[in-house]
Design a protein around this motif. Structure first.
Motif, PDB file in Angstrom:
ATOM      1  N   GLU A 380       0.829  -1.205   0.000  1.00 58.67           N
ATOM      2  CA  GLU A 380       0.000   0.000   0.000  1.00 58.67           C
ATOM      3  C   GLU A 380       0.866   1.259   0.000  1.00 58.67           C
ATOM      4  OE1 GLU A 380      -3.253   1.041   3.138  1.00 58.67           O
ATOM      5  OE2 GLU A 380      -3.590  -1.007   2.365  1.00 58.67           O
ATOM      6  N   GLU A 381       1.916   1.232   0.839  1.00 56.99           N
ATOM      7  CA  GLU A 381       2.803   2.384   0.929  1.00 56.99           C
ATOM      8  C   GLU A 381       3.572   2.598  -0.390  1.00 56.99           C
ATOM      9  OE1 GLU A 381       2.943   4.807   2.800  1.00 56.99           O
ATOM     10  OE2 GLU A 381       4.856   5.712   2.194  1.00 56.99           O
ATOM     11  N   ARG A 384       1.187   4.128  -2.810  1.00 57.79           N
ATOM     12  CA  ARG A 384       0.845   5.486  -2.413  1.00 57.79           C
ATOM     13  C   ARG A 384       1.973   6.473  -2.730  1.00 57.79           C
ATOM     14  NH1 ARG A 384       1.741   9.149   0.722  1.00 57.79           N
ATOM     15  NH2 ARG A 384       3.430   8.018   1.750  1.00 57.79           N
ATOM     16  N   SER A 385       3.219   6.036  -2.505  1.00 58.46           N
ATOM     17  CA  SER A 385       4.348   6.970  -2.642  1.00 58.46           C
ATOM     18  C   SER A 385       4.920   7.008  -4.060  1.00 58.46           C
ATOM     19  CB  SER A 385       5.451   6.597  -1.651  1.00 58.46           C
ATOM     20  OG  SER A 385       5.945   5.312  -1.969  1.00 58.46           O
TER      21      SER A 385
END
Ligand code: ATP
Ligand code: MG
Length: 394
Positions: A380-381, A384-385
């Motif tokens: 997820e990170e 997202r990034s």
């Protein structure tokens, strides 16, 4: 008389509606390629032909170089366009053209005429013969050779008349935008830019994903990938490049999975993430630069393990090529010099000394279970990034 460029394209397999889409897309791509070129150009599309006409001065070689990146073009011909003012005027113009283009007249030639406008009073064969005679009278050193002429002078009678003798091969393929889009896994290496070029050549629009592992891979390594995307975009059109921060996923794999399986597991996560962005971008497939047997992660067993996580088709246009064949294409498309710059690559940092060469899908899936507690949050990170950069030619 005006100087212009006549562009030829393969009409094969172009029926009905496809032909229209092919030609319209080709014109759009020609206009895109001409954007950075000095001068203004009008692109017209009379039956079965495309003309690029400069409205003022331009550098002919610069135009040819730009057009040589447009897939769908099979030949680029610098032509002279002229009004029909009778045979004598045409013969005089052509004599002046030959004089200008070929200062040394010791060559064999042939005139080939095409009467696309049927109300022109002289039929094709006769027109060729008459022009040939006028040229021989003007330049007695020239000789006719109808079978293997050194100079083939083509004359086409349309609303206007065009004539030319130089034909530069185009890149072939199909105009980008006629065959959907696909997601390229673009590394800083030699193979993946070539793979992207080859799929773009079939008319496919390219998006790209790069896995970056700071601080193990530097800003310069990332810039190299952006530069490669810019070079490929000369052919493929603007490329949407997703730069994924892959470090934490790689560290987790390193920490929790068997070291001889690192590369395979890492490649499976790359495919999963690339597929996520592919679906977001409307891509119909993934593209990699893999070639059977090139390295441990590209054995048939390894490829099967990598493929196991993909739901989209994976296109691997280099799959049956030797390294040297891939290098030859990368030199031709001008990515080679950038690809061999020595910056580190995220795969080389976490490689095992003895990677498995015959991984088994069931065993790899089991090893990945060790990541269960962490991986969802890390994925997820990473998504997202992710930074997205539009890459276009400079
Ligand atoms: P390349 O010359 O394209 O880097 P390679 O011979 O180095 O290929 P691998 O490193 O095993 O081979 O990578 C195989 C394919 O996986 C590459 O062609 C590319 O499509 C993809 N790939 C590898 N590393 C990355 C990365 N860091 N980011 C995006 N895609 C990658
Ligand atoms: Mg590589």
């Amino acid at each position: 008389m005006n100087s212009a460029f006549l562009l030829k394209y393969a009409e094969i397999a172009l029926k009905g509606k496809n032909r229209h889409i092919f030609e319209e897309t080709l014109v759009k791509q020609i206009e895109y390629a001409l954007e950075p070129v000095d001068g203004e150009f009008v692109v017209t599309r009379p039956q079965g032909r495309i003309f690029v006409e400069p409205t003022g001065d331009c550098d002919e070689e610069e135009v040819i170089e730009a057009l040589s990146h447009v897939f769908g073009i099979t030949a680029i011909c610098p032509v002279c366009l002229t009004k029909d003012e009778g045979f004598d005027a045409l013969a005089e113009e052509i004599i002046a053209y030959v004089d200008r283009e070929y200062p040394d007249k010791h060559f064999t030639f042939k005139v080939e005429s095409r009467r696309a406008r049927k109300n022109y009073p002289i039929e094709s064969m006769q027109l060729s013969a008459m022009l040939g005679e006028r040229l021989l009278a003007a330049f007695p050193e020239m000789k006719v050779d109808v079978h293997h002429p050194e100079v083939l002078l083509r004359v086409e009678i349309r609303d206007r008349i065009n004539y030319y003798s130089r034909e530069i091969p185009g890149p072939g393929g199909m105009p980008v935008g006629t065959n959907g889009r696909a997601m390229l896994l673009l590394s800083g290496g030699i193979d993946s830019p070539v793979a992207g070029y080859m799929i773009a050549k079939r008319g496919v629009t390219i998006d790209a994903t790069y896995f970056h592992a700071p601080p193990y891979t530097s800003e310069r390594a990332k810039q190299k990938v952006v530069d490669l995307a810019k070079i490929v975009s000369k052919y493929a059109g603007p490329i949407r490049l997703h730069v994924v921060n892959f470090t934490d996923i790689q560290l987790a794999i390193y920490e929790l999975c068997p070291h001889d399986e690192l590369t395979i597991i890492m490649r499976r996560y790359m495919m999963r993430i690339a597929e996520h962005f592919a679906k977001e971008d409307g891509d119909l497939g993934l593209i990699t630069g893999e070639s059977i047997g090139q390295v441990a992660s590209q054995t048939m067993q390894s490829l099967a393990c990598t493929n196991d996580v993909c739901t989209l088709p994976v296109y691997r246009p280099c799959i049956g090529m030797d390294k040297q064949e891939i290098v030859t294409i990368s030199e031709k498309i001008d990515t080679y010099e950038t690809s061999i710059l020595p910056y580190e690559d995220c795969c080389t940092i976490f490689v095992a000394k003895h990677p498995v060469t015959k991984p088994r899908v069931d065993i790899i899936r089991k090893s990945e279970e060790k990541l269960a507690d962490k991986i969802d949050a890390l994925m997820e990170e990473a998504l997202r990034s992710t930074e997205t950069i539009i890459c276009k030619p400079e």
